[in-house]
Write a protein that holds these residues in place. Structure first.
Motif, PDB file in Angstrom:
ATOM      1  N   LEU A   1      11.176   4.731  -6.678  1.00 41.88           N
ATOM      2  CA  LEU A   1      10.947   4.571  -8.054  1.00 41.88           C
ATOM      3  C   LEU A   1       9.641   5.423  -8.322  1.00 41.88           C
ATOM      4  O   LEU A   1       9.529   6.301  -9.696  1.00 41.88           O
ATOM      5  CB  LEU A   1      11.520   4.014  -7.956  1.00 41.88           C
ATOM      6  N   ARG A   2       8.462   4.123  -8.154  1.00 43.20           N
ATOM      7  CA  ARG A   2       6.978   4.970  -7.946  1.00 43.20           C
ATOM      8  C   ARG A   2       6.649   6.267  -7.807  1.00 43.20           C
ATOM      9  O   ARG A   2       6.268   7.361  -8.641  1.00 43.20           O
ATOM     10  CB  ARG A   2       6.450   4.017  -6.884  1.00 43.20           C
ATOM     11  N   LEU A   3       7.116   7.302  -6.417  1.00 40.71           N
ATOM     12  CA  LEU A   3       7.678   8.470  -7.007  1.00 40.71           C
ATOM     13  C   LEU A   3       7.800   9.256  -7.983  1.00 40.71           C
ATOM     14  O   LEU A   3       7.050  10.135  -8.373  1.00 40.71           O
ATOM     15  CB  LEU A   3       7.948   9.161  -4.805  1.00 40.71           C
TER      16      LEU A   3
ATOM     17  N   GLN B   1      13.258  -0.776 -11.667  1.00 39.85           N
ATOM     18  CA  GLN B   1      11.809  -1.512 -11.150  1.00 39.85           C
ATOM     19  C   GLN B   1      12.485  -3.303 -11.776  1.00 39.85           C
ATOM     20  O   GLN B   1      12.651  -3.923 -10.373  1.00 39.85           O
ATOM     21  CB  GLN B   1      10.639  -0.736 -11.217  1.00 39.85           C
ATOM     22  N   GLY B   2      12.487  -3.166 -13.004  1.00 39.87           N
ATOM     23  CA  GLY B   2      13.341  -4.598 -12.913  1.00 39.87           C
ATOM     24  C   GLY B   2      14.683  -5.003 -12.276  1.00 39.87           C
ATOM     25  O   GLY B   2      14.911  -5.924 -11.896  1.00 39.87           O
ATOM     26  N   LEU B   3      15.058  -4.158 -11.801  1.00 41.92           N
ATOM     27  CA  LEU B   3      17.077  -4.472 -11.331  1.00 41.92           C
ATOM     28  C   LEU B   3      16.470  -4.128  -9.666  1.00 41.92           C
ATOM     29  O   LEU B   3      17.335  -4.988  -8.778  1.00 41.92           O
ATOM     30  CB  LEU B   3      18.000  -3.532 -11.796  1.00 41.92           C
ATOM     31  N   LEU B   4      16.529  -3.707  -8.545  1.00 40.94           N
ATOM     32  CA  LEU B   4      16.203  -3.586  -7.857  1.00 40.94           C
ATOM     33  C   LEU B   4      14.556  -3.928  -7.413  1.00 40.94           C
ATOM     34  O   LEU B   4      13.287  -3.077  -7.028  1.00 40.94           O
ATOM     35  CB  LEU B   4      16.300  -2.610  -7.540  1.00 40.94           C
TER      36      LEU B   4
ATOM     37  N   GLY C   1       1.389  -1.202  -0.284  1.00 39.58           N
ATOM     38  CA  GLY C   1      -0.329  -0.210  -0.100  1.00 39.58           C
ATOM     39  C   GLY C   1       1.001   1.318  -0.156  1.00 39.58           C
ATOM     40  O   GLY C   1       0.070   2.150  -0.399  1.00 39.58           O
ATOM     41  N   TRP C   2       1.508   1.058   0.601  1.00 38.72           N
ATOM     42  CA  TRP C   2       2.343   2.765   0.569  1.00 38.72           C
ATOM     43  C   TRP C   2       3.480   2.675   0.033  1.00 38.72           C
ATOM     44  O   TRP C   2       3.789   3.624  -0.952  1.00 38.72           O
ATOM     45  CB  TRP C   2       3.626   1.872   1.869  1.00 38.72           C
ATOM     46  N   VAL C   3       4.164   2.064  -1.210  1.00 35.04           N
ATOM     47  CA  VAL C   3       4.355   1.870  -2.382  1.00 35.04           C
ATOM     48  C   VAL C   3       3.781   2.370  -3.249  1.00 35.04           C
ATOM     49  O   VAL C   3       3.797   3.536  -4.243  1.00 35.04           O
ATOM     50  CB  VAL C   3       4.982   0.152  -2.509  1.00 35.04           C
ATOM     51  N   SER C   4       2.392   1.544  -3.549  1.00 40.16           N
ATOM     52  CA  SER C   4       1.316   1.780  -4.664  1.00 40.16           C
ATOM     53  C   SER C   4       1.111   3.317  -4.008  1.00 40.16           C
ATOM     54  O   SER C   4       0.590   4.216  -5.810  1.00 40.16           O
ATOM     55  CB  SER C   4      -0.203   1.457  -4.163  1.00 40.16           C
ATOM     56  N   SER C   5       0.796   4.162  -3.027  1.00 42.08           N
ATOM     57  CA  SER C   5       0.991   5.294  -2.170  1.00 42.08           C
ATOM     58  C   SER C   5       1.689   6.508  -3.484  1.00 42.08           C
ATOM     59  O   SER C   5       1.163   7.452  -3.246  1.00 42.08           O
ATOM     60  CB  SER C   5       0.333   6.055  -1.002  1.00 42.08           C
ATOM     61  N   ALA C   6       2.594   6.181  -3.324  1.00 38.39           N
ATOM     62  CA  ALA C   6       3.962   7.300  -3.961  1.00 38.39           C
ATOM     63  C   ALA C   6       3.561   7.392  -5.389  1.00 38.39           C
ATOM     64  O   ALA C   6       4.332   8.405  -5.019  1.00 38.39           O
ATOM     65  CB  ALA C   6       5.269   5.422  -3.674  1.00 38.39           C
TER      66      ALA C   6
ATOM     67  N   ALA D   1      11.795  -2.788  -1.605  1.00 34.56           N
ATOM     68  CA  ALA D   1      10.459  -1.726  -0.998  1.00 34.56           C
ATOM     69  C   ALA D   1      10.844  -0.430  -1.392  1.00 34.56           C
ATOM     70  O   ALA D   1      10.329   0.558  -1.201  1.00 34.56           O
ATOM     71  CB  ALA D   1       9.743  -2.473   0.322  1.00 34.56           C
ATOM     72  N   TRP D   2      11.683   0.193  -0.072  1.00 37.24           N
ATOM     73  CA  TRP D   2      12.108   1.491  -0.290  1.00 37.24           C
ATOM     74  C   TRP D   2      12.967   1.417  -1.532  1.00 37.24           C
ATOM     75  O   TRP D   2      12.825   3.529  -2.245  1.00 37.24           O
ATOM     76  CB  TRP D   2      13.318   1.608   0.626  1.00 37.24           C
ATOM     77  N   ALA D   3      13.192   1.259  -2.566  1.00 34.95           N
ATOM     78  CA  ALA D   3      13.781   0.951  -3.672  1.00 34.95           C
ATOM     79  C   ALA D   3      12.195   1.784  -4.931  1.00 34.95           C
ATOM     80  O   ALA D   3      12.524   2.786  -5.074  1.00 34.95           O
ATOM     81  CB  ALA D   3      14.923  -0.216  -4.478  1.00 34.95           C
TER      82      ALA D   3
END
Length: 459
Positions: free
Chosen positions: A101-103, A89-92, A45-50, A95-97
């Motif tokens: 990246l999504r932000l 995203q394909g390389l890393l 959820g947090w990654v998606s919200s970014a 979650a924090w990365a």
């Protein structure tokens, strides 16, 4: 619409379509890949919200870069950033990365939409902007359908293949924009109305936009997680998501026409009830694959039409001079709702299980019904003063595209009626009636028989 105008609009729309194919697939892919890596629903959820936080920040800040370097270079910069973030995203798979990246991807993606929307706004005259916006909407939704259907095919090529293909699509989307003659349309900046001012002006519009952001972000980011955990493979998840986006595309116009002919508050109440009802059906009724597809089709149509109907209701009440700033303010409210949605709903899914998503959608639908019903009793909605216009909550320029000449004229008429009502109320207070109202004699002429000729010499 002239052939020359279509040719000028074709290149940016084609670039948008190519990039949006990958963008639609990536939202679902991010959720599925994090889940397969073993991350909890809260982390997902947090990654998606970014991503939605990046959309909100970009909608407020990216116009400055566009003014500084121009449309074509700005598009190339934003699309390149999207490609880089996807490939990383394909390389890393951390979650924090992925949060970072999504932000950045959200910030860059809304920059792409900003360029395209402003381009269409600049090349089209007011009388054809509605048709250009319709083409824009078709490109966005059609790309979303193709992107979801693409998931299963690309994953069959390997784990990294989807990220590579989406990155290539982002890079290829630059070609149509780079091959057209360079023009520099002007971009005007307007500060959105504050949330407090909007809440006083149109509480229904604010809550509808906020609820739409909550619901749309939930189904985009958490519905794939639900579908995968109830036993569907990645290809079937993509198909179900494509059906939902297709429902959003096909039901926009019928719902819009319906809201033009009836009380928009009543339409919003029924849309909220529809969302709650469909969530209840999914939770309580055993559904076949065809039944689930039909439910998701209707859910997409109900959720994705909440925002444009809410904006239309707000425009019915707004003064003419505040339409653009009001639309941008509602866009910001919608982005806030999208940002908060995954972190709020994922803890519920952890407690109630995967069905927590539809419990939240059901509660959200019922809450909107209760609020809209209360507002309808407190302040009945006026008749729609301007035709419905489908609105994609993407950027501030998109808000300007929604503000048509009919909206401005309707707002002016509504403002005149409000002023007249206040004037009548002031007179009634200043000069209250004492005793019975004055009597007026009426002269009635009957035409059942021909009138009698006047007597000669009569005065």
């Amino acid at each position: 619409m002239s052939r020359q105008l279509l040719l000028m609009a074709l290149a940016p729309l084609l670039g948008l379509f190519i990039l949006a194919i990958g963008n639609g697939a990536l939202v679902t892919l991010t959720t599925l890949r994090l889940d397969s890596a073993g991350y909890s629903p809260q982390i997902i959820g947090w990654v998606s919200s970014a991503y939605f936080l990046g959309l909100a920040l970009g909608a407020l800040l990216n116009d400055r870069l566009l003014l500084a370097i121009g449309h074509i270079r700005a598009y190339g910069s934003f699309a390149s950033l999207v490609a880089v973030t996807v490939l990383l995203q394909g390389l890393l798979v951390e979650a924090w990365a992925w949060f970072v990246l999504r932000l950045v991807a959200g910030w860059a993606t809304v920059g792409v939409f900003l360029v395209i929307e402003n381009w269409l706004l600049a090349v089209g005259e007011p009388r054809v902007r509605g048709r250009l916006l319709a083409l824009y909407m078709i490109a966005v939704y059609a790309a979303g359908v193709v992107g979801q259907l693409m998931l299963g095919v690309t994953l069959a090529l390997g784990e990294l293949a989807p990220f590579m293909i989406i990155g290539m699509l982002a890079s290829l989307s630059v070609l149509p924009m780079a091959m057209i003659p360079r023009v520099t349309p002007l971009l005007e900046k307007a500060e959105p109305l504050s949330p407090a001012r909007l809440m006083r002006l149109t509480p229904t519009g604010v809550m509808g936009s906020f609820g739409s952001g909550l619901a749309v972000a939930a189904v985009y980011t958490l519905l794939p997680l639900y579908l995968q955990r109830v036993g569907h493979d990645v290809e079937r998840v993509g198909q179900f998501m494509a059906v939902m986006v297709l429902g959003a595309m096909l039901l926009q116009y019928p719902v819009g026409r319906w809201s033009d002919r009836h009380d928009r508050q009543l339409v919003l109440i029924l849309l909220g009830a529809c969302c709650a009802l469909i969530a209840g059906v999914v939770l309580l009724v055993p559904l076949t694959s065809w039944g689930l597809a039909a439910a998701l089709f209707m859910l997409g149509g109900g959720i994705f039409t909440l925002y444009p109907v809410s904006v239309g209701h707000a425009a019915d009440r707004a003064p003419a001079g505040a339409l653009v700033r009001m639309s941008q303010g509602l866009l910001l409210i919608n982005a806030i709702g999208s940002t908060l949605s995954p972190p709020v709903i994922t803890p519920v899914m952890s407690v109630l299980g995967d069905d927590g998503l539809f419990w939240c959608l059901g509660v959200l639908g019922l809450s909107l019904v209760a609020f809209f019903g209360w507002r309808r009793r407190v302040r009945p909605a006026p008749l729609p003063v301007a035709p419905f216009s489908p609105a994609t909550p993407l950027s501030a320029v998109g808000a300007e595209l929604v503000v048509t000449d009919e909206w401005v004229q309707g707002a002016r008429e509504h403002e005149h009626v409000e002023d007249l009502s206040r004037a009548v109320a002031d007179v009634a207070v200043a000069e209250p009636l004492v005793g019975p109202p004055p009597r007026h004699e009426a002269h009635i002429v009957y035409f059942d028989e021909p009138p009698t000729a006047p007597t000669p010499g009569a005065t």
